[in-house]
Design a protein around this motif. Structure first.
Motif, PDB file in Angstrom:
ATOM      1  N   ILE A 104      32.667  12.862 -14.937  1.00  0.00           N
ATOM      2  CA  ILE A 104      32.432  13.116 -16.364  1.00  0.00           C
ATOM      3  C   ILE A 104      31.007  12.701 -16.680  1.00  0.00           C
ATOM      4  O   ILE A 104      30.576  11.598 -16.308  1.00  0.00           O
ATOM      5  CB  ILE A 104      33.430  12.342 -17.257  1.00  0.00           C
ATOM      6  N   GLU A 105      30.268  13.581 -17.352  1.00  0.00           N
ATOM      7  CA  GLU A 105      28.914  13.245 -17.773  1.00  0.00           C
ATOM      8  C   GLU A 105      28.826  13.261 -19.289  1.00  0.00           C
ATOM      9  O   GLU A 105      29.228  14.232 -19.936  1.00  0.00           O
ATOM     10  CB  GLU A 105      27.876  14.213 -17.195  1.00  0.00           C
ATOM     11  N   ILE A 106      28.286  12.175 -19.838  1.00  0.00           N
ATOM     12  CA  ILE A 106      28.048  12.077 -21.275  1.00  0.00           C
ATOM     13  C   ILE A 106      26.622  12.543 -21.543  1.00  0.00           C
ATOM     14  O   ILE A 106      25.690  12.125 -20.871  1.00  0.00           O
ATOM     15  CB  ILE A 106      28.232  10.630 -21.763  1.00  0.00           C
ATOM     16  N   ALA A 107      26.457  13.420 -22.550  1.00  0.00           N
ATOM     17  CA  ALA A 107      25.166  14.059 -22.832  1.00  0.00           C
ATOM     18  C   ALA A 107      24.761  14.908 -21.630  1.00  0.00           C
ATOM     19  O   ALA A 107      23.717  14.706 -21.015  1.00  0.00           O
ATOM     20  CB  ALA A 107      24.094  13.044 -23.190  1.00  0.00           C
ATOM     21  N   SER A 108      25.620  15.868 -21.317  1.00  0.00           N
ATOM     22  CA  SER A 108      25.492  16.682 -20.102  1.00  0.00           C
ATOM     23  C   SER A 108      24.496  17.820 -20.244  1.00  0.00           C
ATOM     24  O   SER A 108      24.252  18.561 -19.292  1.00  0.00           O
ATOM     25  CB  SER A 108      26.862  17.229 -19.707  1.00  0.00           C
ATOM     26  N   ASN A 109      23.921  17.982 -21.437  1.00  0.00           N
ATOM     27  CA  ASN A 109      22.894  18.976 -21.703  1.00  0.00           C
ATOM     28  C   ASN A 109      23.364  20.353 -21.250  1.00  0.00           C
ATOM     29  O   ASN A 109      24.480  20.761 -21.542  1.00  0.00           O
ATOM     30  CB  ASN A 109      21.560  18.563 -21.068  1.00  0.00           C
ATOM     31  N   ASP A 110      22.520  21.103 -20.538  1.00  0.00           N
ATOM     32  CA  ASP A 110      22.852  22.493 -20.191  1.00  0.00           C
ATOM     33  C   ASP A 110      23.520  22.630 -18.827  1.00  0.00           C
ATOM     34  O   ASP A 110      23.538  23.716 -18.248  1.00  0.00           O
ATOM     35  CB  ASP A 110      21.595  23.365 -20.268  1.00  0.00           C
ATOM     36  N   GLY A 111      24.063  21.519 -18.326  1.00  0.00           N
ATOM     37  CA  GLY A 111      24.737  21.567 -17.021  1.00  0.00           C
ATOM     38  C   GLY A 111      23.809  21.357 -15.851  1.00  0.00           C
ATOM     39  O   GLY A 111      24.181  21.582 -14.701  1.00  0.00           O
ATOM     40  N   TYR A 112      22.587  20.873 -16.125  1.00  0.00           N
ATOM     41  CA  TYR A 112      21.548  20.665 -15.108  1.00  0.00           C
ATOM     42  C   TYR A 112      22.055  19.833 -13.926  1.00  0.00           C
ATOM     43  O   TYR A 112      21.641  20.034 -12.783  1.00  0.00           O
ATOM     44  CB  TYR A 112      20.350  19.948 -15.753  1.00  0.00           C
ATOM     45  N   LEU A 113      22.954  18.850 -14.170  1.00  0.00           N
ATOM     46  CA  LEU A 113      23.478  17.971 -13.117  1.00  0.00           C
ATOM     47  C   LEU A 113      24.850  18.399 -12.628  1.00  0.00           C
ATOM     48  O   LEU A 113      25.085  18.498 -11.418  1.00  0.00           O
ATOM     49  CB  LEU A 113      23.547  16.524 -13.639  1.00  0.00           C
ATOM     50  N   LEU A 114      25.759  18.686 -13.542  1.00  0.00           N
ATOM     51  CA  LEU A 114      27.145  18.974 -13.158  1.00  0.00           C
ATOM     52  C   LEU A 114      27.249  20.207 -12.271  1.00  0.00           C
ATOM     53  O   LEU A 114      28.182  20.332 -11.464  1.00  0.00           O
ATOM     54  CB  LEU A 114      28.012  19.142 -14.409  1.00  0.00           C
ATOM     55  N   GLN A 115      26.287  21.126 -12.362  1.00  0.00           N
ATOM     56  CA  GLN A 115      26.324  22.323 -11.507  1.00  0.00           C
ATOM     57  C   GLN A 115      26.335  21.950 -10.025  1.00  0.00           C
ATOM     58  O   GLN A 115      26.952  22.646  -9.206  1.00  0.00           O
ATOM     59  CB  GLN A 115      25.125  23.222 -11.810  1.00  0.00           C
ATOM     60  N   TYR A 116      25.698  20.840  -9.672  1.00  0.00           N
ATOM     61  CA  TYR A 116      25.623  20.456  -8.253  1.00  0.00           C
ATOM     62  C   TYR A 116      26.942  19.862  -7.768  1.00  0.00           C
ATOM     63  O   TYR A 116      27.251  19.938  -6.575  1.00  0.00           O
ATOM     64  CB  TYR A 116      24.467  19.475  -8.041  1.00  0.00           C
ATOM     65  N   PHE A 117      27.727  19.259  -8.664  1.00  0.00           N
ATOM     66  CA  PHE A 117      29.069  18.793  -8.287  1.00  0.00           C
ATOM     67  C   PHE A 117      30.022  19.968  -8.155  1.00  0.00           C
ATOM     68  O   PHE A 117      30.875  19.999  -7.259  1.00  0.00           O
ATOM     69  CB  PHE A 117      29.582  17.785  -9.320  1.00  0.00           C
ATOM     70  N   ILE A 118      29.893  20.952  -9.050  1.00  0.00           N
ATOM     71  CA  ILE A 118      30.731  22.153  -8.973  1.00  0.00           C
ATOM     72  C   ILE A 118      30.513  22.861  -7.641  1.00  0.00           C
ATOM     73  O   ILE A 118      31.468  23.329  -7.007  1.00  0.00           O
ATOM     74  CB  ILE A 118      30.437  23.092 -10.165  1.00  0.00           C
ATOM     75  N   GLU A 119      29.264  22.934  -7.186  1.00  0.00           N
ATOM     76  CA  GLU A 119      28.960  23.570  -5.896  1.00  0.00           C
ATOM     77  C   GLU A 119      29.714  22.898  -4.747  1.00  0.00           C
ATOM     78  O   GLU A 119      30.024  23.529  -3.737  1.00  0.00           O
ATOM     79  CB  GLU A 119      27.456  23.483  -5.604  1.00  0.00           C
ATOM     80  N   LYS A 120      30.027  21.607  -4.917  1.00  0.00           N
ATOM     81  CA  LYS A 120      30.732  20.847  -3.882  1.00  0.00           C
ATOM     82  C   LYS A 120      32.244  20.858  -4.097  1.00  0.00           C
ATOM     83  O   LYS A 120      32.976  20.164  -3.391  1.00  0.00           O
ATOM     84  CB  LYS A 120      30.218  19.407  -3.865  1.00  0.00           C
ATOM     85  N   GLY A 121      32.702  21.606  -5.113  1.00  0.00           N
ATOM     86  CA  GLY A 121      34.140  21.702  -5.363  1.00  0.00           C
ATOM     87  C   GLY A 121      34.733  20.488  -6.057  1.00  0.00           C
ATOM     88  O   GLY A 121      35.936  20.240  -5.977  1.00  0.00           O
ATOM     89  N   ILE A 122      33.908  19.720  -6.743  1.00  0.00           N
ATOM     90  CA  ILE A 122      34.364  18.499  -7.422  1.00  0.00           C
ATOM     91  C   ILE A 122      34.595  18.799  -8.902  1.00  0.00           C
ATOM     92  O   ILE A 122      33.713  19.342  -9.575  1.00  0.00           O
ATOM     93  CB  ILE A 122      33.320  17.371  -7.259  1.00  0.00           C
ATOM     94  N   PRO A 123      35.773  18.486  -9.455  1.00  0.00           N
ATOM     95  CA  PRO A 123      36.047  18.738 -10.877  1.00  0.00           C
ATOM     96  C   PRO A 123      35.086  17.960 -11.785  1.00  0.00           C
ATOM     97  O   PRO A 123      34.795  16.779 -11.540  1.00  0.00           O
ATOM     98  CB  PRO A 123      37.480  18.229 -11.063  1.00  0.00           C
ATOM     99  N   VAL A 124      34.586  18.633 -12.828  1.00  0.00           N
ATOM    100  CA  VAL A 124      33.633  18.014 -13.740  1.00  0.00           C
ATOM    101  C   VAL A 124      34.025  18.272 -15.184  1.00  0.00           C
ATOM    102  O   VAL A 124      34.762  19.208 -15.487  1.00  0.00           O
ATOM    103  CB  VAL A 124      32.194  18.549 -13.514  1.00  0.00           C
TER     104      VAL A 124
END
Length: 422
Positions: A104-124
């Motif tokens: 979970i990311e607080i203040a996740s903006n435009d997905g700049y960080l969470l996209q890299y976890f999604i690429e690894k198959g990790i729920p975000v």
């Protein structure tokens, strides 16, 4: 008479860190039809709390007003994207994150960080208060909710079965007016064995590198490790590791866990950073109080450079339209009479005008068309990236100017640093 209070301890604030006069909200960019309207200016006066050494501004506008429609998109910086990717690779390996874990990311903006976890198959899950930015993340396929984080939202998510194995907050802690509610919410949403990491600009670097332009109304607080450790401990969260980062002119990344959990063990780096801050005097009020004089000297030197350049008939334009640039320009009284225009890669800012100074914001291609003598880099923390992008200004003898910590001119190519202000 209004008396400022520490947003953590509620004690009265009596000591000034720096007074930057009156300034508009740093991200309140203007459309052409707004230029003749009255603008709101607020005191940009930073105080230092005597009991916690928390540097802070008073709150004049609600977070809803400041952040509900925001102009900062993280993905427009290649440097920041690389930083996010490196972090994601490191933390996945360090914590053994996989498709059974939750980030979970607080203040996740435009997905700049969470996209890299999604690429690894990790729920975000992203929690982003700015509706326009959260929408961009959702359109990229990144699960995001448009909310301001605190205890109430944490409780809502827990009832939906959402708790974090990894809870992330990058450059958000400074933007929080109610620190106690925010950190209490993080305590709730973190799984018993979960890890929390946060990044924020380090006030040690702000002081030593004279980064006064990072002070603006959207940043309510400025932290040392000594201070943030005390605040987290009050909410039963234990800091177990820390890293010093080059981002944003010098940041800290802290790692926290529930204080009842034994592992991970406390890193030696905790002791080292505390010793470093104490050696720099961050445990003494005097260190903070004398910062304001240094800021005045920088203002004088920047104005001296600009006045000399203009007297010689030189043209000056800006690169970037960051919040920090608006603090710098408004405090120094630098407007359209000195800076012809600025440029920004973010299309959401192009065609608008800087708050207070009304300097127009154009597409970076404008620089090729007008061939300025000097390019003033306002997001100085990205100066290497910008100099590389704009190296072509050497074709007509253009030079780069970086205002912080002191005015310095870099010829293009970027070798042979020349300080033109002693």
């Amino acid at each position: 008479m209004r008396i400022a209070q520490c947003r953590f301890s509620r004690q009265h604030l009596q000591h000034t860190f720096v007074d930057l006069g009156m300034s508009p909200l740093a991200n309140a960019y203007l459309a052409a039809e707004q230029l003749n309207n009255a603008e709101k200016f607020y005191p940009l006066h930073a105080y230092i709390s005597e009991d916690t050494f928390l540097v802070q501004l008073e709150q004049f506008e609600t977070p809803d007003h400041i952040f509900s429609d925001y102009a900062y998109f993280s993905s427009y910086s290649a440097t920041w994207l690389k930083h996010a990717k490196t972090y994601s690779d490191m933390i996945v390996d360090k914590l053994g994150l996989n498709h059974h874990t939750q980030v979970i990311e607080i203040a996740s903006n435009d997905g700049y960080l969470l996209q890299y976890f999604i690429e690894k198959g990790i729920p975000v899950l992203g929690i982003e208060p700015a509706a326009n930015i959260a929408k961009v993340a959702q359109e990229k396929g990144i699960p995001s909710i448009n909310k301001f984080f605190g205890v109430e939202i944490a409780k809502e998510l827990i009832t939906q079965g959402k708790q974090a194995d990894l809870l992330v907050g990058n450059n958000v802690l400074a933007h929080v007016p109610d620190l106690n509610d925010f950190i209490a919410g993080m305590k709730l949403i973190l799984k018993p064995s979960g890890v929390l990491t946060m990044e924020f600009p380090h006030i040690l670097q702000l002081i030593q590198q004279n980064q006064f332009d990072t002070i603006y109304h959207e940043h309510f607080s400025y932290f040392s490790f000594l201070t943030v450790e005390k605040i987290f401990a009050a909410h039963n969260l234990k800091l177990f590791d820390v890293e010093e980062l080059p981002t944003h002119g010098g940041s800290l990344r802290i790692y926290a866990k529930h204080d009842y959990v034994d592992n991970p063990r406390i890193s030696e780096r905790i002791k080292q950073i505390k010793e470093k801050e104490i050696a720099a005097g961050l445990h003494r009020i005097e260190t903070y109080i004398k910062f304001g004089e240094k800021v005045k000297q920088t203002k004088h030197k920047l104005l001296s450079f600009i006045l000399t350049a203009k007297a010689k008939g030189k043209s000056i334009v800006g690169y970037g339209a960051p919040a920090k640039g608006n603090t710098l320009l408004n405090y120094c009284g630098i407007g359209k009479d000195f800076i012809d225009y600025t440029v920004d890669r973010n299309p959401y800012k192009q065609g608008l005008f800087l708050p207070g100074t009304h300097i127009p914001i154009f597409h970076p291609d404008t620089i090729r068309e007008t061939k300025p003598d000097y390019l003033l880099i306002l997001p100085w923390n990205l100066k290497e990236e910008i100099m590389e992008q704009m190296a072509f200004i050497s074709e007509w003898g253009g030079q780069f100017v970086v205002p912080i910590p002191e005015v310095q001119v870099y010829p293009s190519p970027v070798h042979n640093l020349l300080s033109i202000v002693s």
